[in-house]
Enzyme design. Structure first.
Site, PDB file in Angstrom:
ATOM      1  N   GLU A   1       0.691   7.906  -3.738  1.00  0.00           N
ATOM      2  CA  GLU A   1       1.621   7.526  -2.665  1.00  0.00           C
ATOM      3  C   GLU A   1       2.915   8.333  -2.750  1.00  0.00           C
ATOM      4  O   GLU A   1       3.449   8.770  -1.738  1.00  0.00           O
ATOM      5  CB  GLU A   1       1.903   6.017  -2.710  1.00  0.00           C
ATOM      6  CG  GLU A   1       0.675   5.159  -2.380  1.00  0.00           C
ATOM      7  CD  GLU A   1       0.109   5.419  -0.985  1.00  0.00           C
ATOM      8  OE1 GLU A   1       0.896   5.500  -0.028  1.00  0.00           O
ATOM      9  OE2 GLU A   1      -1.120   5.559  -0.859  1.00  0.00           O
TER      10      GLU A   1
ATOM     11  N   HIS B   1       3.352  10.910   0.253  1.00  0.00           N
ATOM     12  CA  HIS B   1       4.331  10.399   1.228  1.00  0.00           C
ATOM     13  C   HIS B   1       5.773  10.460   0.710  1.00  0.00           C
ATOM     14  O   HIS B   1       6.666  10.912   1.415  1.00  0.00           O
ATOM     15  CB  HIS B   1       3.987   8.953   1.608  1.00  0.00           C
ATOM     16  CG  HIS B   1       2.625   8.823   2.234  1.00  0.00           C
ATOM     17  ND1 HIS B   1       2.362   9.215   3.518  1.00  0.00           N
ATOM     18  CD2 HIS B   1       1.445   8.363   1.743  1.00  0.00           C
ATOM     19  CE1 HIS B   1       1.085   8.990   3.813  1.00  0.00           C
ATOM     20  NE2 HIS B   1       0.506   8.477   2.743  1.00  0.00           N
TER      21      HIS B   1
ATOM     22  N   HIS C   1       0.859  -1.193   0.000  1.00  0.00           N
ATOM     23  CA  HIS C   1       0.000   0.000   0.000  1.00  0.00           C
ATOM     24  C   HIS C   1       0.899   1.248   0.000  1.00  0.00           C
ATOM     25  O   HIS C   1       0.654   2.174  -0.761  1.00  0.00           O
ATOM     26  CB  HIS C   1      -0.935  -0.015   1.214  1.00  0.00           C
ATOM     27  CG  HIS C   1      -1.754   1.243   1.375  1.00  0.00           C
ATOM     28  ND1 HIS C   1      -2.836   1.342   2.206  1.00  0.00           N
ATOM     29  CD2 HIS C   1      -1.638   2.480   0.827  1.00  0.00           C
ATOM     30  CE1 HIS C   1      -3.356   2.567   2.147  1.00  0.00           C
ATOM     31  NE2 HIS C   1      -2.643   3.268   1.319  1.00  0.00           N
TER      32      HIS C   1
HETATM   33  P1  5GP Z   1      -3.899   6.742   1.422  1.00  0.00           P
HETATM   34  O1  5GP Z   1      -4.927   6.022   2.198  1.00  0.00           O
HETATM   35  O2  5GP Z   1      -2.656   5.974   1.141  1.00  0.00           O
HETATM   36  O3  5GP Z   1      -3.709   8.189   1.675  1.00  0.00           O
HETATM   37  O4  5GP Z   1      -4.669   6.835   0.022  1.00  0.00           O
HETATM   38  C1  5GP Z   1      -4.868   5.790  -0.816  1.00  0.00           C
HETATM   39  C2  5GP Z   1      -5.457   6.369  -2.081  1.00  0.00           C
HETATM   40  O5  5GP Z   1      -5.119   5.519  -3.137  1.00  0.00           O
HETATM   41  C3  5GP Z   1      -6.973   6.484  -2.036  1.00  0.00           C
HETATM   42  O6  5GP Z   1      -7.351   7.612  -2.765  1.00  0.00           O
HETATM   43  C4  5GP Z   1      -7.414   5.238  -2.749  1.00  0.00           C
HETATM   44  O7  5GP Z   1      -8.622   5.383  -3.423  1.00  0.00           O
HETATM   45  C5  5GP Z   1      -6.290   5.037  -3.738  1.00  0.00           C
HETATM   46  N1  5GP Z   1      -6.064   3.615  -4.028  1.00  0.00           N
HETATM   47  C6  5GP Z   1      -5.966   3.114  -5.250  1.00  0.00           C
HETATM   48  N2  5GP Z   1      -5.784   1.794  -5.197  1.00  0.00           N
HETATM   49  C7  5GP Z   1      -5.753   1.449  -3.887  1.00  0.00           C
HETATM   50  C8  5GP Z   1      -5.584   0.225  -3.206  1.00  0.00           C
HETATM   51  O8  5GP Z   1      -5.425  -0.855  -3.772  1.00  0.00           O
HETATM   52  N3  5GP Z   1      -5.580   0.278  -1.851  1.00  0.00           N
HETATM   53  C9  5GP Z   1      -5.752   1.445  -1.165  1.00  0.00           C
HETATM   54  N4  5GP Z   1      -5.744   1.399   0.166  1.00  0.00           N
HETATM   55  N5  5GP Z   1      -5.928   2.623  -1.780  1.00  0.00           N
HETATM   56  C10 5GP Z   1      -5.929   2.628  -3.140  1.00  0.00           C
HETATM   57  P1  5GP Z   2      -6.700   6.174   7.743  1.00  0.00           P
HETATM   58  O1  5GP Z   2      -7.448   7.328   8.291  1.00  0.00           O
HETATM   59  O2  5GP Z   2      -7.449   5.343   6.763  1.00  0.00           O
HETATM   60  O3  5GP Z   2      -5.956   5.358   8.781  1.00  0.00           O
HETATM   61  O4  5GP Z   2      -5.505   6.799   6.893  1.00  0.00           O
HETATM   62  C1  5GP Z   2      -5.760   7.580   5.755  1.00  0.00           C
HETATM   63  C2  5GP Z   2      -4.459   8.022   5.184  1.00  0.00           C
HETATM   64  O5  5GP Z   2      -3.760   8.859   6.116  1.00  0.00           O
HETATM   65  C3  5GP Z   2      -3.466   6.893   4.928  1.00  0.00           C
HETATM   66  O6  5GP Z   2      -3.682   6.241   3.747  1.00  0.00           O
HETATM   67  C4  5GP Z   2      -2.167   7.668   4.893  1.00  0.00           C
HETATM   68  O7  5GP Z   2      -2.003   8.366   3.699  1.00  0.00           O
HETATM   69  C5  5GP Z   2      -2.369   8.630   6.029  1.00  0.00           C
HETATM   70  N1  5GP Z   2      -1.871   8.024   7.277  1.00  0.00           N
HETATM   71  C6  5GP Z   2      -2.603   7.399   8.245  1.00  0.00           C
HETATM   72  N2  5GP Z   2      -1.799   6.994   9.249  1.00  0.00           N
HETATM   73  C7  5GP Z   2      -0.535   7.347   8.911  1.00  0.00           C
HETATM   74  C8  5GP Z   2       0.742   7.193   9.550  1.00  0.00           C
HETATM   75  O8  5GP Z   2       0.910   6.639  10.636  1.00  0.00           O
HETATM   76  N3  5GP Z   2       1.790   7.711   8.881  1.00  0.00           N
HETATM   77  C9  5GP Z   2       1.684   8.329   7.704  1.00  0.00           C
HETATM   78  N4  5GP Z   2       2.808   8.806   7.149  1.00  0.00           N
HETATM   79  N5  5GP Z   2       0.514   8.487   7.072  1.00  0.00           N
HETATM   80  C10 5GP Z   2      -0.582   8.011   7.663  1.00  0.00           C
END
Ligand code: 5GP
Ligand code: 5GP
Length: 230
Positions: A119, A123, A65
């Protein structure tokens, strides 16, 4: 004479301030990386479902991811350099490996570029002083070779067959196989069962080895969680 001295002093101060700003903007001051792997079965069996990538159904294995730079207190920088957009041409030699190991499951179906761009831009740009674009993706791919989560689990009799396993047995199996304690993130399937969704491992700031995580997010898993097939 005295006013010349003051002007010189003022100029020195301006130069120092400029240097300080340059240093701050280049040093994102992250301390470690979080490496996140997702189980495709648990991404796909939720209410919102999933879409296979245009390259076809991924293998039944954990997929990458992200690789996220974090601060020691668990907070994190994001979107650090809008002048350094993802460029597919920089990773063209890695595309087929990325398609296999960093598959996109979001809808609508895509070829991965949107996921990888997201990503990198959110990040990857925050650790660009350590890992340039190609190195960032290469490093994430290399780490997957060193963290065979599915093998660690199946070696401990924990298989993606829809059965429920204790959260502690899952953590123990990964610790045994990889050497470090993971954080387990759960989500719920379309019937509301808590299931193994993502595995988090921590990596040192030079992205060369796994480390124990300095902090863990709050756990959302039940004590028994399902491991669905894919
Ligand atoms: P994050 O949660 O890393 O900030 O965001 C993930 C982003 O990538 C979201 O906008 C999600 O729709 C997109 N995305 C595309 N493919 C995937 C996948 O296979 N897994 C996840 N977790 N996010 C994906
Ligand atoms: P969620 O709210 O689904 O846990 O996270 C949404 C998004 O916030 C993740 O896909 C990622 O992009 C960012 N995020 C959540 N937790 C962390 C963390 O511990 N470290 C970093 N660098 N990003 C995070």
């Amino acid at each position: 004479m005295e006013s010349n001295g003051s002007i010189l002093m003022l100029m020195k101060l301006v130069v120092l301030q400029y240097l300080a700003v340059v240093c701050v903007s280049q040093d994102f001051d992250f301390f470690y990386f979080v490496y996140i792997l997702q189980w495709p079965g648990s991404y796909c069996d939720t209410k919102s479902s999933c879409c296979y990538p245009t390259s076809g159904k991924p293998a039944a294995d954990f997929g990458i991811h992200g690789l996220w730079p974090n601060n020691n207190d668990g907070s994190y920088p994001s979107n650090c350099d809008s002048n350094n957009a993802f460029q597919p041409s920089l990773v063209s030699d890695l595309t087929s490996s990325l398609q296999r190991n960093w598959a996109t499951l979001a809808c609508p179906s895509g070829n991965g570029i949107q996921f990888w761009s997201h990503e990198w831009e959110k990040h990857g740009t925050c650790s660009e002083s350590t890992l340039k674009q190609h190195d960032y993706f290469q490093t994430a791919l290399n780490l997957k070779q060193r963290a065979n989560i599915l093998r660690a689990l199946t070696n401990a009799g924990i298989a993606p067959n829809g059965n429920a396993y204790s959260l502690s047995s899952i953590k123990g199996a990964i610790k045994q196989g990889v050497g470090y304690t993971p954080y387990i993130e759960c989500n719920v399937d379309s019937s509301g069962n808590s299931q193994l969704y993502q595995v988090y491992l921590c990596v040192d700031a030079s992205a060369s080895r796994f480390i124990e995580c300095p902090v863990f997010p709050n756990a959302k898993c039940a004590s028994q969680i399902q491991f669905p097939p894919f």
